[in-house]
Design a protein around this motif. Structure first.
Motif, PDB file in Angstrom:
ATOM      1  N   LYS A  23     -50.851 -38.133 -44.427  1.00 27.69           N
ATOM      2  CA  LYS A  23     -49.542 -38.305 -45.089  1.00 27.69           C
ATOM      3  C   LYS A  23     -49.202 -37.105 -45.959  1.00 27.69           C
ATOM      4  O   LYS A  23     -48.052 -36.676 -46.020  1.00 27.69           O
ATOM      5  CB  LYS A  23     -49.513 -39.592 -45.921  1.00 27.69           C
ATOM      6  CG  LYS A  23     -49.308 -40.837 -45.107  1.00 27.69           C
ATOM      7  CD  LYS A  23     -47.945 -40.781 -44.440  1.00 27.69           C
ATOM      8  CE  LYS A  23     -47.745 -41.962 -43.527  1.00 27.69           C
ATOM      9  NZ  LYS A  23     -46.601 -41.785 -42.639  1.00 27.69           N
ATOM     10  N   GLU A  26     -48.171 -34.388 -43.615  1.00 24.97           N
ATOM     11  CA  GLU A  26     -46.864 -34.748 -43.055  1.00 24.97           C
ATOM     12  C   GLU A  26     -45.738 -34.463 -44.046  1.00 24.97           C
ATOM     13  O   GLU A  26     -44.720 -33.866 -43.696  1.00 24.97           O
ATOM     14  CB  GLU A  26     -46.874 -36.223 -42.656  1.00 24.97           C
ATOM     15  CG  GLU A  26     -45.677 -36.656 -41.844  1.00 24.97           C
ATOM     16  CD  GLU A  26     -45.865 -38.051 -41.309  1.00 24.97           C
ATOM     17  OE1 GLU A  26     -46.402 -38.188 -40.189  1.00 24.97           O
ATOM     18  OE2 GLU A  26     -45.485 -39.010 -42.016  1.00 24.97           O
ATOM     19  N   HIS A  27     -45.929 -34.841 -45.301  1.00 24.84           N
ATOM     20  CA  HIS A  27     -44.907 -34.599 -46.328  1.00 24.84           C
ATOM     21  C   HIS A  27     -44.748 -33.102 -46.612  1.00 24.84           C
ATOM     22  O   HIS A  27     -43.633 -32.622 -46.804  1.00 24.84           O
ATOM     23  CB  HIS A  27     -45.244 -35.357 -47.622  1.00 24.84           C
ATOM     24  CG  HIS A  27     -45.027 -36.829 -47.510  1.00 24.84           C
ATOM     25  ND1 HIS A  27     -43.784 -37.420 -47.534  1.00 24.84           N
ATOM     26  CD2 HIS A  27     -45.911 -37.841 -47.342  1.00 24.84           C
ATOM     27  CE1 HIS A  27     -43.907 -38.724 -47.400  1.00 24.84           C
ATOM     28  NE2 HIS A  27     -45.193 -39.010 -47.278  1.00 24.84           N
ATOM     29  N   GLU A  39     -44.375 -35.272 -37.862  1.00 26.22           N
ATOM     30  CA  GLU A  39     -45.214 -36.450 -37.624  1.00 26.22           C
ATOM     31  C   GLU A  39     -46.648 -35.989 -37.437  1.00 26.22           C
ATOM     32  O   GLU A  39     -46.915 -35.110 -36.616  1.00 26.22           O
ATOM     33  CB  GLU A  39     -44.748 -37.198 -36.373  1.00 26.22           C
ATOM     34  CG  GLU A  39     -43.320 -37.703 -36.480  1.00 26.22           C
ATOM     35  CD  GLU A  39     -42.769 -38.190 -35.158  1.00 26.22           C
ATOM     36  OE1 GLU A  39     -43.209 -37.713 -34.091  1.00 26.22           O
ATOM     37  OE2 GLU A  39     -41.877 -39.046 -35.187  1.00 26.22           O
TER      38      GLU A  39
END
Length: 64
Positions: A23, A26-27, A39
């Motif tokens: 995550k 991804e961010h 993604e």
């Protein structure tokens, strides 16, 4: 109406050990200028990035 074209690329991401890692990556990718969608897949250690076609992405000069 103006249509902005996008491109998609796949990246190999190593070193992720948990869902929080993926995550975070991804961010970080999604926050880059020109990125439309990012993604990250923890299991495959890959990222799929859709970005504006006006942006040039060069290959890394060394493997990571």
């Amino acid at each position: 109406m103006t249509t902005t074209e996008t491109k998609r690329t796949a990246l190999k991401i190593r070193g992720m050990t948990c869902a929080m890692c993926s995550k975070t990556v991804e961010h970080a990718l999604a926050d880059l200028d020109g990125v439309v969608v990012a993604e990250v897949n923890l299991g495959n250690e890959t990222a799929s990035v859709e970005y504006l076609s006006l942006i040039h992405i060069s290959e890394p000069t060394r493997p990571y």
